[in-house]
Write a protein that holds these residues in place. Structure first.
Motif, short mmCIF file in Angstrom:
data_model
loop_
_atom_site.label_atom_id
_atom_site.label_comp_id
_atom_site.label_asym_id
_atom_site.label_seq_id
_atom_site.Cartn_x
_atom_site.Cartn_y
_atom_site.Cartn_z
N UNK A 63 10.82 -33.30 31.23
CA UNK A 63 9.51 -33.93 31.12
C UNK A 63 8.84 -34.05 32.49
N UNK A 64 9.61 -34.51 33.48
CA UNK A 64 9.04 -34.68 34.82
C UNK A 64 8.66 -33.34 35.44
N UNK A 65 9.51 -32.33 35.28
CA UNK A 65 9.24 -31.01 35.84
C UNK A 65 8.00 -30.39 35.20
N UNK A 66 7.96 -30.38 33.88
CA UNK A 66 6.83 -29.76 33.18
C UNK A 66 5.52 -30.50 33.45
N UNK A 67 5.59 -31.82 33.51
CA UNK A 67 4.38 -32.61 33.79
C UNK A 67 3.86 -32.32 35.19
N UNK A 68 4.78 -32.22 36.16
CA UNK A 68 4.38 -31.93 37.54
C UNK A 68 3.73 -30.55 37.65
N UNK A 69 4.35 -29.55 37.00
CA UNK A 69 3.80 -28.20 37.03
C UNK A 69 2.43 -28.16 36.36
N UNK A 70 2.32 -28.85 35.23
CA UNK A 70 1.03 -28.89 34.51
C UNK A 70 -0.04 -29.54 35.37
N UNK A 71 0.30 -30.63 36.05
CA UNK A 71 -0.67 -31.34 36.89
C UNK A 71 -1.15 -30.45 38.04
N UNK A 72 -0.22 -29.72 38.65
CA UNK A 72 -0.58 -28.82 39.74
C UNK A 72 -1.51 -27.71 39.23
N UNK A 73 -1.19 -27.16 38.05
CA UNK A 73 -2.03 -26.11 37.47
C UNK A 73 -3.42 -26.65 37.13
N UNK A 74 -3.50 -27.89 36.67
CA UNK A 74 -4.80 -28.50 36.38
C UNK A 74 -5.60 -28.71 37.68
N UNK A 75 -4.89 -29.12 38.74
CA UNK A 75 -5.55 -29.30 40.03
C UNK A 75 -6.13 -28.00 40.56
N UNK A 76 -5.43 -26.89 40.28
CA UNK A 76 -5.85 -25.59 40.80
C UNK A 76 -6.90 -24.91 39.92
N UNK A 77 -7.25 -25.56 38.83
CA UNK A 77 -8.26 -24.99 37.92
C UNK A 77 -9.62 -24.92 38.60
N UNK A 78 -10.26 -23.78 38.49
CA UNK A 78 -11.58 -23.58 39.07
C UNK A 78 -12.64 -23.95 38.03
#
Length: 442
Positions: free
Chosen positions: A26-41
């Motif tokens: 849960x922590x790993x997937x949430x962190x990856x998802x948050x980073x991908x959301x941050x990188x969204x243009x």
């Protein structure tokens, strides 16, 4: 005192060794998802909404959109709030992801009959990994895009919360009063947020209502609730479909994309629609159908139902092989010279294609989908017929959600975010099959 008890329970659960794999995933997937959301243009419609929404207050914006273009109340509210202030979107998108992952796993727990640590971890990993099982186009347009996420991903989370209640009623599971209130609220918001989700939710309630009416000794209050919910959801769908803005939007889109939509021969429209339908389900639902075929292969093999197991395995193998061969440019050029685009090329476009070879993929994968539904029905025994019904219903509703686009002039212009609804329903089928696998002995 209550707070201390809750904190104590949380600490006990967090430090329990059996829960560590779940917490890590849960922590790993949430962190990856948050980073991908941050990188969204932020792009396209995001920019338009950022400039347009500042001209209105919230109420005027909802009225303006309802009368001119979109009757999706909740997404329009979110766009008014977030488009001019996009810095908060990555965090809110991640919160939506976390809630969605939890409710996917709650659905698995609802239908699970046998405890299996490995299968529980697999189901939880699948729940957390759903967004990465989508096709790239569907994920980009419906999850990692501000405008797309509030219209599809966030409403999808509301749909998961809403559908939990009728599934619990169907399986005769007890749920808390708080969960009932949360699901009812989510249902009301979801039906006023998206035509596909609202229509599918109304169909689910209608199916559960019919089932309960056919059963003896069903509590009257359950029947009354299901009937009331079905009527209200159906009314809500009609309201957003027949809203003045929705009618104007359809007319404008007909003028822009398909001026002859209402006059073109039905046979030509039907051919184009069928090819788009098959292309959407086979090529744009990501890895979900592949996982379903693999799970069915293992389940049916363990049940000694060899023929269906071999068919499911063959569908998975052909799908993987076709996708791999598709990377070979020279081979694909050779196939094109033979007037055959490959087993996963449906020539999806408004243009008339013709020729029998162009229909081979459509016929082959139509048979595959029909046999997949039959295999799901066979994978469950008589005692699990309710779960079999959920699996079959999930597949059929995924097909219905996709076929709804046949009535839209933007069928070929909307992009593959419209397949997100079908993908979510197929994910529920994946979790159902994982639960079935946990019941079988290796």
């Amino acid at each position: 005192m209550v707070r201390m008890e809750l904190l104590s329970n949380f600490k006990r659960a967090a430090f329990d060794k059996r829960n560590r794999p779940f917490l890590f995933i849960f922590a790993l997937c949430t962190a990856v998802f948050f980073v991908m959301s941050l990188r969204t243009v932020f792009r396209d419609d995001d920019i338009w909404f950022a400039a347009k929404t500042v001209e209105f207050n919230l109420f005027d914006w909802i009225v303006y959109r309802w009368n001119s273009w979109s009757s999706r109340v909740f997404p329009e509210m979110m766009l008014w709030l977030l488009a001019p202030r996009p810095y908060s979107w990555p965090l809110l998108n991640t919160v939506a992801y976390m809630i969605g992952a939890v409710y996917f796993y709650k659905f698995y727990h609802l239908i699970r009959a046998a405890k299996s640590c490995r299968m529980d971890i697999a189901a939880f990993a699948a729940s957390c990994g759903f967004v990465w099982l989508l096709s790239q186009g569907a994920a980009t347009e419906s999850v990692f895009w501000l405008t797309g996420s509030v219209n599809y991903f966030w409403v999808g989370v509301l749909f998961l919360i809403a559908v939990y209640l009728p599934c619990a009623v169907f399986l005769q599971r007890k749920i808390s009063t708080a969960q009932v209130l949360v699901s009812v609220t989510a249902s009301a918001i979801a039906v006023l947020s998206h035509e596909q989700f609202g229509f599918i939710l109304a169909l689910i309630y209608l199916a559960v209502l019919i089932y309960c009416l056919c059963q003896k000794n069903q509590p009257k209050k359950v029947i009354v609730y299901l009937a009331s919910a079905t009527i209200l959801l159906g009314t809500g769908v009609l309201c957003i479909v027949r809203a003045s803005g929705s009618v104007l939007r359809i007319q404008q889109e007909i003028n822009n994309w398909l001026p002859d939509m209402l006059t073109v021969p039905i046979a030509i429209r039907a051919e184009s629609s069928i090819r788009w339908f098959m292309d959407s389900l086979i090529n744009h639902t990501g890895a979900l159908l592949l996982i379903i075929w693999c799970l069915l292969c293992v389940i049916l093999w363990r049940q000694r139902k060899m023929i269906l197991a071999i068919f499911a395995g063959c569908f998975a193998g052909i799908f993987l092989l076709a996708k791999t061969i598709g990377l070979d440019v020279e081979f694909m050029l050779l196939l094109r010279e033979l007037h055959f685009g490959g087993i996963v090329n449906f020539h999806a476009s408004w243009r008339y294609v013709g020729g029998f070879t162009q229909w081979i993929p459509v016929l082959f994968w139509s048979c595959a989908l029909v046999m997949t539904v039959a295999a799901i029905a066979t994978a469950f025994d008589v005692k699990s017929r309710q779960k079999a019904a959920i699996g079959i219903m999930g597949c059929l509703l995924a097909a219905v959600a996709t076929a709804m686009l046949w009535a839209s002039p933007t069928m070929y212009a909307s992009g593959y975010r419209v397949v997100y609804v079908a993908s979510l329903l197929l994910m529920l089928v994946v979790l159902l099959l994982i639960g079935r696998l946990a019941e079988l002995k290796p």
